[in-house]
Design a protein around this motif. Structure first.
Motif, short mmCIF file in Angstrom:
data_model
loop_
_atom_site.label_atom_id
_atom_site.label_comp_id
_atom_site.label_asym_id
_atom_site.label_seq_id
_atom_site.Cartn_x
_atom_site.Cartn_y
_atom_site.Cartn_z
N ARG A 136 -10.10 -8.49 2.46
CA ARG A 136 -9.04 -8.57 1.46
C ARG A 136 -7.64 -8.46 2.05
NH1 ARG A 136 -12.96 -10.05 -0.92
NH2 ARG A 136 -13.45 -9.63 -3.12
N ALA A 137 -7.52 -7.98 3.28
CA ALA A 137 -6.19 -7.78 3.88
C ALA A 137 -5.33 -9.04 3.85
CB ALA A 137 -6.33 -7.24 5.30
N PRO A 138 -5.85 -10.22 4.21
CA PRO A 138 -5.00 -11.42 4.16
C PRO A 138 -4.54 -11.77 2.75
CG PRO A 138 -6.98 -11.80 5.50
CD PRO A 138 -7.18 -10.50 4.77
N PHE A 139 -5.29 -11.35 1.72
CA PHE A 139 -4.91 -11.66 0.35
C PHE A 139 -3.55 -11.07 0.00
CE2 PHE A 139 -8.56 -13.06 -2.51
CZ PHE A 139 -9.17 -13.78 -1.49
N THR A 140 -3.28 -9.89 0.53
CA THR A 140 -2.07 -9.17 0.13
C THR A 140 -1.10 -8.95 1.29
OG1 THR A 140 -3.22 -7.07 0.53
CG2 THR A 140 -3.31 -7.96 -1.71
N ALA A 141 -1.25 -9.76 2.33
CA ALA A 141 -0.44 -9.55 3.54
C ALA A 141 1.05 -9.62 3.27
CB ALA A 141 -0.84 -10.57 4.61
N ASN A 142 1.46 -10.47 2.32
CA ASN A 142 2.88 -10.64 2.04
C ASN A 142 3.32 -9.99 0.74
OD1 ASN A 142 3.31 -12.27 4.39
ND2 ASN A 142 2.37 -14.00 3.32
N MET A 143 2.46 -9.13 0.19
CA MET A 143 2.78 -8.46 -1.06
C MET A 143 3.28 -7.04 -0.79
SD MET A 143 -0.47 -9.51 -3.46
CE MET A 143 0.15 -8.50 -4.81
N VAL A 144 4.17 -6.58 -1.64
CA VAL A 144 4.57 -5.17 -1.62
C VAL A 144 3.63 -4.44 -2.57
CG1 VAL A 144 6.39 -3.50 -2.06
CG2 VAL A 144 6.96 -5.76 -1.12
N ARG A 145 2.65 -3.75 -2.02
CA ARG A 145 1.64 -3.07 -2.83
C ARG A 145 2.20 -1.76 -3.37
NH1 ARG A 145 -3.82 -4.18 -1.83
NH2 ARG A 145 -4.19 -2.56 -3.37
N GLN A 146 1.86 -1.44 -4.61
CA GLN A 146 2.23 -0.16 -5.18
C GLN A 146 1.43 0.96 -4.51
OE1 GLN A 146 2.90 0.11 -9.56
NE2 GLN A 146 1.86 -1.88 -9.61
N THR A 147 2.05 2.09 -4.34
CA THR A 147 1.31 3.26 -3.90
C THR A 147 0.48 3.77 -5.08
OG1 THR A 147 2.99 4.84 -4.59
CG2 THR A 147 3.23 3.88 -2.37
N PRO A 148 -0.56 4.56 -4.84
CA PRO A 148 -1.32 5.12 -5.96
C PRO A 148 -0.45 5.91 -6.94
CG PRO A 148 -2.56 5.38 -3.93
CD PRO A 148 -1.21 4.86 -3.54
N VAL A 149 0.55 6.62 -6.43
CA VAL A 149 1.45 7.38 -7.31
C VAL A 149 2.24 6.44 -8.20
CG1 VAL A 149 3.44 8.92 -7.38
CG2 VAL A 149 1.58 9.37 -5.77
N ASP A 150 2.80 5.39 -7.61
CA ASP A 150 3.56 4.42 -8.39
C ASP A 150 2.67 3.70 -9.39
OD1 ASP A 150 5.86 5.04 -7.00
OD2 ASP A 150 5.65 3.40 -5.57
N ALA A 151 1.46 3.32 -8.94
CA ALA A 151 0.54 2.61 -9.83
C ALA A 151 0.12 3.48 -11.00
CB ALA A 151 -0.69 2.17 -9.03
N THR A 152 -0.07 4.78 -10.76
CA THR A 152 -0.44 5.69 -11.85
C THR A 152 0.67 5.78 -12.89
OG1 THR A 152 -1.81 7.00 -10.34
CG2 THR A 152 -1.14 8.05 -12.40
N ALA A 154 2.99 3.54 -13.48
CA ALA A 154 3.08 2.26 -14.18
C ALA A 154 1.95 2.10 -15.19
CB ALA A 154 3.04 1.12 -13.16
N LEU A 155 0.75 2.52 -14.80
CA LEU A 155 -0.39 2.35 -15.70
C LEU A 155 -0.21 3.19 -16.96
CD1 LEU A 155 -3.06 0.98 -16.18
CD2 LEU A 155 -4.19 2.81 -14.90
N TYR A 156 0.30 4.40 -16.83
CA TYR A 156 0.59 5.21 -18.02
C TYR A 156 1.55 4.46 -18.96
CZ TYR A 156 -1.59 9.71 -16.89
OH TYR A 156 -2.50 10.73 -16.67
#
Length: 312
Positions: A136-152, A154-156
């Motif tokens: 999966r690494a190449p799938f998101t190589a150019n993406m700025v991924r959210q950290t788990p804290v940020d994702a939590t 946002a999900l709320y």
């Protein structure tokens, strides 16, 4: 057999769950081909020419990629209980696109933090987990991924939005009937729901939880297993294709040698001859030694078309 739905998927794929629920909603009978979650996928590539994302829909020698297009094809073939009801189709599709992109890429880092990963990969060993991560690494190589804290965080926020949206008491997100928006959002919550410890985030939203149960109650329809070898044989024996046209003034002409590639992630270009182009779909013809001559369909939105570069 050549006109029947053959769905290529794997059990833990969120986007596959979106289509499985749609098949249940429509009450469709379909053939189930299980594909590997990671490369190599030789039988998938035989059908698509390089596109490796899951799921795929096959009808004879027509191969449909991306759930935005797959859902529309299923809806056209089974128009009862439409996914795009008149009057709300535009809003439903915008909400579905938000779910398939923004909400999905919030759910993924939220669920793959340690408390979720321990459950989601409970039946795989360390080597398999490393292989999945590497795949999966190449799938998101150019993406700025959210950290788990940020994702939590946002999900709320997104869960509050959805709970508020359901405050008027309607059964589904857009009306009293389900639409494409319901299934795109349900696939994301389904993935969260698979990790019980993390799924507790859903407990504070009773209307949303009740809605989720209603969507899941549609089930997956009636399926029969099929091997990938059998599906390739069906493609090779097919002698007709879905009607296509290349509309003028869209930048390309019938017979052009082109490549088609997703613009978000998994950017593996597929080469072929242009046989269909509208504002909604691009179709290429390609040949495979095992699968024969195929028409591979992609949505126009979210995909880049280029003229093939001449061979040196």
């Amino acid at each position: 057999m050549s006109n029947e739905l053959i769905f290529h998927h794997y059990a833990t794929s969120p986007f596959s769950e979106k289509i499985r629920l749609i098949l249940g909603f429509k009450g469709v009978t379909w053939h189930s081909v299980m594909v590997p979650p990671i490369m190599p996928k030789p039988d998938v590539i035989a059908l698509t020419g390089g596109y490796r994302k899951t799921p795929l829909l096959q009808i004879g020698a027509d191969i449909y990629c991306d759930t935005a297009l797959i859902a529309r094809v299923i809806d056209e073939r089974h128009p009862e209980s439409p996914l795009y009801p008149a009057g709300i189709a535009g809003t439903a599709q915008m909400l579905a696109q938000w779910a398939d992109s923004t909400l999905f890429w919030t759910v993924i880092p939220y669920t793959t933090q340690p408390a979720g990963a321990a459950v989601l990969f409970a039946h795989t060993g360390p080597e398999a987990r490393m292989a999945f991560a590497a795949d999966r690494a190449p799938f998101t190589a150019n993406m700025v991924r959210q950290t788990p804290v940020d994702a939590t965080a946002a999900l709320y926020t997104y869960l509050r939005w959805l709970e508020t949206h359901l405050a008027d008491g309607q059964d589904f997100l857009m009306s009293s009937q389900a639409s494409i928006a319901d299934f795109s959002i349900a696939q994301c919550l389904w993935y969260v729901h698979r990790a019980p410890e993390l799924a507790k985030i859903l407990d504070g939203y009773p209307k949303l939880s009740a809605w989720f149960k209603r969507v899941r109650a549609f089930g997956h329809g009636e399926s029969t297993p099929m091997t990938s070898t059998e599906s390739i044989e069906i493609a090779a024996k097919a002698n007709e294709y879905a009607p296509t046209e290349v509309q003028p003034e869209l930048g390309f002409a019938a017979g052009d040698a082109i490549t088609v590639m997703p613009t978000d992630h998994g950017r593996d270009p597929v080469s072929g001859t242009l046989v269909g182009l509208t504002q909604f779909e691009v179709v290429i013809e390609r040949h495979d030694e095992r699968a024969g001559t195929l028409h591979v369909h992609f949505p126009r939105l979210g995909f880049q078309i280029k003229q093939q570069e001449p061979a040196e």
